[in-house]
Design a protein around this motif. Structure first.
Motif, PDB file in Angstrom:
ATOM      1  N   GLU A   1       0.816  -1.193   0.000  1.00 57.04           N
ATOM      2  CA  GLU A   1       0.000   0.000   0.000  1.00 57.04           C
ATOM      3  C   GLU A   1       0.860   1.257   0.000  1.00 57.04           C
ATOM      4  N   ASP A   2       1.963   1.276   0.740  1.00 56.87           N
ATOM      5  CA  ASP A   2       2.862   2.424   0.755  1.00 56.87           C
ATOM      6  C   ASP A   2       3.496   2.638  -0.618  1.00 56.87           C
ATOM      7  N   ILE A   3       3.774   1.535  -1.302  1.00 52.12           N
ATOM      8  CA  ILE A   3       4.395   1.639  -2.622  1.00 52.12           C
ATOM      9  C   ILE A   3       3.418   2.250  -3.612  1.00 52.12           C
ATOM     10  N   ARG A   4       2.153   1.870  -3.560  1.00 50.99           N
ATOM     11  CA  ARG A   4       1.154   2.476  -4.441  1.00 50.99           C
ATOM     12  C   ARG A   4       0.979   3.957  -4.137  1.00 50.99           C
ATOM     13  N   ALA A   5       1.051   4.318  -2.867  1.00 51.89           N
ATOM     14  CA  ALA A   5       0.949   5.730  -2.496  1.00 51.89           C
ATOM     15  C   ALA A   5       2.127   6.520  -3.051  1.00 51.89           C
ATOM     16  N   ALA A   6       3.329   5.955  -2.974  1.00 49.13           N
ATOM     17  CA  ALA A   6       4.517   6.623  -3.524  1.00 49.13           C
ATOM     18  C   ALA A   6       4.393   6.794  -5.029  1.00 49.13           C
ATOM     19  N   GLU A   7       3.869   5.785  -5.718  1.00 54.70           N
ATOM     20  CA  GLU A   7       3.669   5.877  -7.160  1.00 54.70           C
ATOM     21  C   GLU A   7       2.644   6.962  -7.494  1.00 54.70           C
ATOM     22  N   GLY A   8       1.613   7.063  -6.685  1.00 53.63           N
ATOM     23  CA  GLY A   8       0.538   8.021  -6.941  1.00 53.63           C
ATOM     24  C   GLY A   8       0.957   9.468  -6.801  1.00 53.63           C
ATOM     25  N   ILE A   9       1.910   9.749  -5.920  1.00 50.81           N
ATOM     26  CA  ILE A   9       2.333  11.145  -5.714  1.00 50.81           C
ATOM     27  C   ILE A   9       3.730  11.416  -6.265  1.00 50.81           C
ATOM     28  N   ASP A  10       4.244  10.483  -7.062  1.00 55.18           N
ATOM     29  CA  ASP A  10       5.557  10.632  -7.686  1.00 55.18           C
ATOM     30  C   ASP A  10       6.659  10.849  -6.643  1.00 55.18           C
TER      31      ASP A  10
END
Length: 121
Positions: A1-10
């Motif tokens: 989930e943290d990785i998807r969040a990082a991808e979402g906000i660049d």
């Protein structure tokens, strides 16, 4: 989930003394085993994300001689200009050491004529 969040906000993913990620990601991954390299990368990432720091520089000074006008529009007469004053600049009016107004001016005039820049003399 943290990785998807990082991808979402660049945002980059920063790893320290941990194994590689087990699945692919589009986010930038920064992996470190040396704390000094980690600190350098964190500093660089923060500096890239921070807004530009604007520096205020005094390019001219004058003394307010007269103030005319109403609540919506003020006309300020200035004497003793040092440096330059330009319509495109932002201005600050101080009373003593404390600012009482800051912003852009609508026009700059010399003897009822519109001018763009004024300097001493």
């Amino acid at each position: 989930e943290d990785i998807r969040a990082a991808e979402g906000i660049d945002a980059p993913i920063i790893l320290f003394n941990v194994p590689d990620l087990k699945f692919p990601t589009t986010a930038t991954v920064l992996k470190h085993n040396i704390i000094y390299d980690l600190a350098t990368d964190i500093s660089n990432v923060i500096n890239e994300k921070l807004p530009v720091n604007y520096v205020k520089k005094v390019v001219g000074k004058g003394k307010v001689a007269e103030i005319h006008g109403d609540k919506k529009r003020k006309i300020i007469g200035v004497n003793g200009i040092t440096g330059t004053m330009d319509v495109a600049q932002e201005y600050r009016v101080n009373r003593g050491k404390f600012p009482v107004w800051q912003g852009r001016i609508a026009s700059l005039k010399f003897k009822r004529e519109d001018i763009l820049v004024t300097s001493p003399g």
